[in-house]
Design a protein around this motif. Sequence first.
Motif, PDB file in Angstrom:
ATOM      1  N   ALA A 168       0.804  -1.140  -0.217  1.00 57.42           N
ATOM      2  CA  ALA A 168       0.066  -0.038   0.232  1.00 57.42           C
ATOM      3  C   ALA A 168       0.645   1.397   0.161  1.00 57.42           C
ATOM      4  O   ALA A 168       0.627   2.214  -0.478  1.00 57.42           O
ATOM      5  CB  ALA A 168      -0.530  -0.316   1.281  1.00 57.42           C
ATOM      6  N   THR A 169       1.901   1.575   0.449  1.00 58.72           N
ATOM      7  CA  THR A 169       3.224   2.428   0.847  1.00 58.72           C
ATOM      8  C   THR A 169       3.917   2.135  -0.543  1.00 58.72           C
ATOM      9  O   THR A 169       4.287   3.966  -0.420  1.00 58.72           O
ATOM     10  CB  THR A 169       3.943   2.183   1.888  1.00 58.72           C
ATOM     11  OG1 THR A 169       4.660   1.018   2.121  1.00 58.72           O
ATOM     12  CG2 THR A 169       3.047   2.288   3.103  1.00 58.72           C
ATOM     13  N   ALA A 170       3.797   1.552  -1.137  1.00 57.96           N
ATOM     14  CA  ALA A 170       4.353   1.402  -2.642  1.00 57.96           C
ATOM     15  C   ALA A 170       3.459   2.384  -4.123  1.00 57.96           C
ATOM     16  O   ALA A 170       4.089   2.393  -4.512  1.00 57.96           O
ATOM     17  CB  ALA A 170       4.706   0.253  -2.671  1.00 57.96           C
ATOM     18  N   ILE A 171       2.604   2.878  -3.563  1.00 56.53           N
ATOM     19  CA  ILE A 171       1.607   3.301  -4.577  1.00 56.53           C
ATOM     20  C   ILE A 171       1.822   4.710  -4.353  1.00 56.53           C
ATOM     21  O   ILE A 171       1.957   5.207  -3.108  1.00 56.53           O
ATOM     22  CB  ILE A 171      -0.185   2.285  -4.117  1.00 56.53           C
ATOM     23  CG1 ILE A 171      -0.037   1.621  -4.206  1.00 56.53           C
ATOM     24  CG2 ILE A 171      -0.619   3.702  -5.223  1.00 56.53           C
ATOM     25  CD1 ILE A 171      -1.509   1.089  -3.806  1.00 56.53           C
ATOM     26  N   LYS A 172       1.769   4.948  -5.653  1.00 55.67           N
ATOM     27  CA  LYS A 172       2.338   6.308  -5.792  1.00 55.67           C
ATOM     28  C   LYS A 172       0.879   6.904  -6.865  1.00 55.67           C
ATOM     29  O   LYS A 172       0.717   6.585  -7.048  1.00 55.67           O
ATOM     30  CB  LYS A 172       3.735   6.663  -7.254  1.00 55.67           C
ATOM     31  CG  LYS A 172       5.240   5.670  -6.417  1.00 55.67           C
ATOM     32  CD  LYS A 172       5.835   6.141  -8.113  1.00 55.67           C
ATOM     33  CE  LYS A 172       7.469   5.869  -7.599  1.00 55.67           C
ATOM     34  NZ  LYS A 172       7.640   5.608  -7.155  1.00 55.67           N
ATOM     35  N   THR A 173       1.130   8.206  -6.130  1.00 54.16           N
ATOM     36  CA  THR A 173       0.388   9.018  -6.775  1.00 54.16           C
ATOM     37  C   THR A 173       1.019   9.997  -6.852  1.00 54.16           C
ATOM     38  O   THR A 173       2.128  10.439  -7.544  1.00 54.16           O
ATOM     39  CB  THR A 173      -0.661   9.686  -4.615  1.00 54.16           C
ATOM     40  OG1 THR A 173       0.463  10.810  -4.080  1.00 54.16           O
ATOM     41  CG2 THR A 173      -1.438   8.660  -4.318  1.00 54.16           C
ATOM     42  N   VAL A 174      -0.178  11.163  -7.243  1.00 46.21           N
ATOM     43  CA  VAL A 174       0.418  12.457  -8.541  1.00 46.21           C
ATOM     44  C   VAL A 174       1.609  13.556  -7.130  1.00 46.21           C
ATOM     45  O   VAL A 174       2.203  14.306  -7.827  1.00 46.21           O
ATOM     46  CB  VAL A 174      -1.326  13.829  -9.083  1.00 46.21           C
ATOM     47  CG1 VAL A 174      -1.854  12.646 -10.053  1.00 46.21           C
ATOM     48  CG2 VAL A 174      -1.587  13.926  -7.306  1.00 46.21           C
ATOM     49  N   LEU A 175       0.946  13.148  -5.858  1.00 43.95           N
ATOM     50  CA  LEU A 175       1.814  13.723  -5.533  1.00 43.95           C
ATOM     51  C   LEU A 175       3.644  13.506  -5.301  1.00 43.95           C
ATOM     52  O   LEU A 175       3.929  14.149  -5.136  1.00 43.95           O
ATOM     53  CB  LEU A 175       1.987  14.488  -3.819  1.00 43.95           C
ATOM     54  CG  LEU A 175       0.564  14.251  -3.261  1.00 43.95           C
ATOM     55  CD1 LEU A 175      -0.375  14.078  -1.721  1.00 43.95           C
ATOM     56  CD2 LEU A 175       0.057  15.798  -3.827  1.00 43.95           C
ATOM     57  N   ASP A 176       4.181  11.756  -5.777  1.00 44.03           N
ATOM     58  CA  ASP A 176       4.780  11.790  -5.674  1.00 44.03           C
ATOM     59  C   ASP A 176       5.699  12.333  -7.499  1.00 44.03           C
ATOM     60  O   ASP A 176       7.212  12.069  -7.583  1.00 44.03           O
ATOM     61  CB  ASP A 176       5.028  10.194  -5.803  1.00 44.03           C
ATOM     62  CG  ASP A 176       4.939   9.575  -4.996  1.00 44.03           C
ATOM     63  OD1 ASP A 176       5.662  10.113  -3.777  1.00 44.03           O
ATOM     64  OD2 ASP A 176       3.774   8.942  -5.148  1.00 44.03           O
TER      65      ASP A 176
END
Length: 514
Positions: A6-14
């Motif tokens: 779950a923590t590995a999922i990237k979002t636009v913030l990354d």
Amino acid sequence: MTTANATAIKTVLDFGADPTGGVDSSQAFNDAALSNEVATVIVPPGSYVISKTVDLNRKSMCGAGRFRENQHKGVAYIRSGSKIDGPLFRNQGPVVENMYISGQGENDNKTVFDAYSYNSVFSNIHFSNIGRAIYADEILVNFTVKDCVFIQIGCGLYCNDSKNSYSTTARFIRNEFNNCGNAFVFRRNLNGATFQDNIFEFMSGDAVVASHIYDCNFIGNWWEKRRSTGTASITTAPDEKSDDPGYPIIRSTSFQQIMRCFAAGNKVTHGWRNIFNSLFHDARMGGVSVQEGAVVVREPTGRAVRLEPDLIAQQGDKWAYLPPFVIEAGKNSAGSAKGILLRTKGGPLALEDTEGDAFSGEISIAKGDGLYESYSLTRNAAGKPTVGMTGVSEMMINGEKVKLTTGIPQHFLWRQDKLSRGLGCFTTNQVITEGTIKLVTEYLLDNPLIQITVEDQGVRFDGLKHLNSYINTTKTRRQCTGFELYFVDAQGNPKTPTAFSMQMLTLNPSLLSS
């Protein structure tokens, strides 16, 4: 899913998106869509400005949720930049969901999604204050818009159909349009679409419009109120003059081209025209409507059959062609036809033109080879029904069709005692002299045929005289108001019988040729 994954999922913030809305986040959204590490563009809670078109690279986009109007905390809120000169997003993947998107106003000429129109879902999105929410250049196929809200939008969805085909299998479910211009606009044909549980309220343009609307379903939708300002309809319409007030809830820009559709459970109020349940049929929805306790099966060319709890009626607009209304029994290949059975439970079976008015038609029985046996009410020269029914039997004689006289006569029983029956039509019933009986009606009799049977042995009928007789110049009509009937005994002397029966058939001369 594990915590590590779950923590590995990237979002636009990354990829550098600004969740405060202070700077443009377009590049961050583009970079996320291009990244091999991203399957779905994830938009966390925050406020994001898009000032350049984002190519989503056929990837889905998912926000943190949407909210009610003016509640922005904890959701994905996307705003269009003031200088953007194209759509905010293009080339999206299968699903776009859970976000709030707004512009600078209904008339800002901006588009949110230049959509890929095959196998796509737009779900749980709040569109506000922008010119156009969704634009599709080609047809829609397996395309869904559901659970979305549109507030002050010029057009919710516009399908351009640039290849001049037709959209099909599109679904529009549980969407709300409030204070908008247009909802769903198709430049060309729409086939096999479903509109269910949508709200169209306070609009200035069209709820649903296409050039042709075929085989579509409209279930549980709500139309309420019109507004006099704002974005108008963006499609032209045929020159339509309607007997019903209001703006049509669905509309075809080609005349009479809403066909083979189904509608049920819809509500239409305040300024909208209900084309599902209208008592008029021209340019209304063709197909089957279940509305306000009635089932209407309609052709949009101006005719329909209406079924209510105590009525089955064929209806037609005043100029519409009406074919015969057919009730046909079935027959399968394994057995004989069972026919049609009418059960009245002891009540009358009546034929009338309109309620309480005389039946003016014919009862016809086909004899084959185009020949018929027909019966109609007997009428006098003034067209008033008199007594009995006139019958015409068509026959082929020497290769020509001729009409022969038949009918259902009136029957009387005349007696010298009080047992006479059926003489109420005669205003005069009098024995003038021995052997002479005068019978006079209050109406004219046309071409009367008389048959008399005397009950007394040794007394016979000896002829009659037509009273107030008139024969027209073409020799096709004899009229009279009654008769003097003459009776004699075996020696030829006048003799009034104790009783006789009489049959009288009056003929409609217009039906006779021989």
